[in-house]
Design an enzyme around this catalytic site. Structure first.
Site, PDB file in Angstrom:
ATOM      1  CE1 TYR A 155      -2.742  -3.260   0.380  1.00  0.00           C
ATOM      2  CE2 TYR A 155      -2.749  -2.715   2.927  1.00  0.00           C
ATOM      3  CZ  TYR A 155      -3.067  -3.708   1.802  1.00  0.00           C
ATOM      4  OH  TYR A 155      -3.946  -4.713   2.106  1.00  0.00           O
ATOM      5  CG  HIS A 164      -0.168  -8.954   0.120  1.00  0.00           C
ATOM      6  ND1 HIS A 164       0.085  -7.673   0.259  1.00  0.00           N
ATOM      7  CD2 HIS A 164      -1.510  -8.942   0.016  1.00  0.00           C
ATOM      8  CE1 HIS A 164      -1.107  -6.922   0.158  1.00  0.00           C
ATOM      9  NE2 HIS A 164      -1.972  -7.719   0.194  1.00  0.00           N
ATOM     10  CB  SER A 195     -13.195  -6.525   0.935  1.00  0.00           C
ATOM     11  OG  SER A 195     -12.035  -5.733   0.678  1.00  0.00           O
ATOM     12  N   PRO A 196     -15.034  -6.678   4.119  1.00  0.00           N
ATOM     13  CG  PRO A 196     -15.343  -6.240   6.421  1.00  0.00           C
ATOM     14  CD  PRO A 196     -14.604  -6.445   5.298  1.00  0.00           C
ATOM     15  CG  LEU A 197     -18.422  -3.052   5.078  1.00  0.00           C
ATOM     16  CD1 LEU A 197     -18.514  -1.791   5.266  1.00  0.00           C
ATOM     17  CD2 LEU A 197     -19.736  -3.708   5.631  1.00  0.00           C
ATOM     18  N   GLY A 198     -17.918  -5.799   0.811  1.00  0.00           N
ATOM     19  CA  GLY A 198     -18.014  -5.844  -0.564  1.00  0.00           C
ATOM     20  C   GLY A 198     -17.166  -4.960  -1.385  1.00  0.00           C
ATOM     21  NE  ARG A 199     -12.024  -6.153  -3.592  1.00  0.00           N
ATOM     22  CZ  ARG A 199     -10.880  -6.003  -3.186  1.00  0.00           C
ATOM     23  NH1 ARG A 199     -10.258  -4.947  -3.044  1.00  0.00           N
ATOM     24  NH2 ARG A 199     -10.130  -7.260  -3.124  1.00  0.00           N
ATOM     25  N   GLY A 200     -17.047  -1.940  -0.696  1.00  0.00           N
ATOM     26  CA  GLY A 200     -18.222  -0.560  -0.621  1.00  0.00           C
ATOM     27  C   GLY A 200     -19.445  -0.934  -1.340  1.00  0.00           C
ATOM     28  CG  PHE A 201     -21.180  -3.473  -5.011  1.00  0.00           C
ATOM     29  CD1 PHE A 201     -20.732  -3.253  -6.087  1.00  0.00           C
ATOM     30  CD2 PHE A 201     -22.644  -3.568  -4.986  1.00  0.00           C
ATOM     31  CE1 PHE A 201     -21.316  -3.096  -7.494  1.00  0.00           C
ATOM     32  CE2 PHE A 201     -23.527  -3.824  -6.149  1.00  0.00           C
ATOM     33  CZ  PHE A 201     -22.680  -3.375  -7.508  1.00  0.00           C
TER      34      PHE A 201
END
Length: 328
Positions: free
Chosen positions: A64, A135, A215-221
């Site tokens: 990152y 990674h 990403s438990p929020l689906g990368r924001g989706f």
């Protein structure tokens, strides 16, 4: 009073809150914006607020930035290092000029691993990392060689616990036989249930290895805030991902609409409902954010009870294999 629970991550002795903080979005990724532009002051305030709310694990990686994210985390934890468990990752090869290989190639050779940890320790301003992940696996280096080199870092006191990210069940077994693994980190959400399909989640439970879902929020989706591609910045890296391409976007949006309806009926946000589902699976989630307000909403989700009927309803809304398009 915090809604978070202290849990054992794996069976090797590491204890963390069941919700951590993903720091990736606090800097760029190889020059690309992560979701939206970041502000360093707000990012550091988010890291400090996280600890006040009971969050103990910060997740970063040398990729990152590259390296900028570790340095930001190091700046944020200066003078309060013992309040956090720091997880970072190596693997994507970065040269001495701090440039990523153009092909995003992985380097899992022992000599590179030794070099990578020393660089990460300097960036983080610490003399040890709590959890050190590979990674991605290097297809040209046996996993036994890479994990063997990582185990030397544990003996040297530079690393306390070991983990792998995005690996197959076979590689997990082989690696765990070399040195006990504390955690496997893989994308996991209602939007991505691949670890249920490939046996990875079941295997971690069998072997006593912790599971960390990024990403438990689906990368924001799954926040419900993305209604079209125009809702993402021009430089947003998600624009290049299959699930966000026009042929898949509309289909996935239909799934999210059902989630929004259920969340509205329950009086919570879609993001909170989606995050509560992940936590209900008995894993550690690391939702990423760079804003205090989103962090506070995410932590509140940890106290959201879900009945068996509600879990079944969520499973019916987004069953395994229902999302259109691959992750990458």
């Amino acid at each position: 009073m915090s809604t978070l629970k202290q849990v054992a991550l794996g069976s090797q002795g590491l204890e963390v809150a069941n919700e951590g903080l993903g720091c990736m979005g606090m800097t760029t990724l190889a020059g690309m914006t992560i979701y939206s532009p970041a502000d360093e002051t707000e990012s550091i305030a988010t890291i400090h607020r996280a600890r006040e709310l009971g969050v103990t694990m910060l997740d970063t990686a040398d990729l990152y930035g590259p390296l900028l994210n570790e340095r930001l985390v190091g700046k944020a934890i200066a003078g309060r290092r013992d309040q956090y468990s720091i997880a970072t990752k190596f693997g994507y090869e970065i040269d001495d000029s701090e440039n990523l290989r153009p092909d995003f190639g992985i380097n899992g050779r022992p000599d590179y691993i030794r070099k990578a940890i020393d660089r990460s320790l300097r960036n983080l301003g610490t003399d040890y990392v709590d959890l050190y992940y590979m990674h991605r696996p290097d297809p040209n280096v046996p996993i036994e060689d890479s994990v063997g080199a990582m185990s030397e870092l544990v003996r040297a006191g530079k690393v306390r616990y070991l983990g792998l990210s995005e690996v197959s069940a076979d590689l997990i077994r082989r690696a765990h036989a070399v040195h006990p693994l504390t955690a496997i980190q893989t994308e996991y959400s209602l939007f991505d249930r691949g670890v249920e399909e490939d046996g990875v989640l079941e295997l971690t439970r069998e072997l006593g290895i912790g599971f960390v879902g990024y990403s438990p929020l689906g990368r924001g989706f799954l926040t419900g805030d993305i209604k079209s591609l125009d809702d993402m910045d021009a430089g947003d890296f998600r624009r290049h991902m299959p699930r966000y391409q026009p042929e898949n976007f509309a289909k996935n949006l239909e799934l999210v609409e059902k989630l929004k309806q259920m969340a509205q009926a329950k009086g919570v946000t879609p993001a909170q409902l989606a995050l509560a589902w992940v936590l209900a699976q008995g894993v550690v989630a690391i939702p990423g954010t760079k804003r205090v307000s989103y962090l506070e909403a995410n932590v509140a989700a940890a106290g959201l009870p879900l009945s068996a009927a509600e879990l079944a309803e969520l499973d019916a809304i987004m069953p395994v294999g229902s999302v259109a398009g691959a992750a990458y």
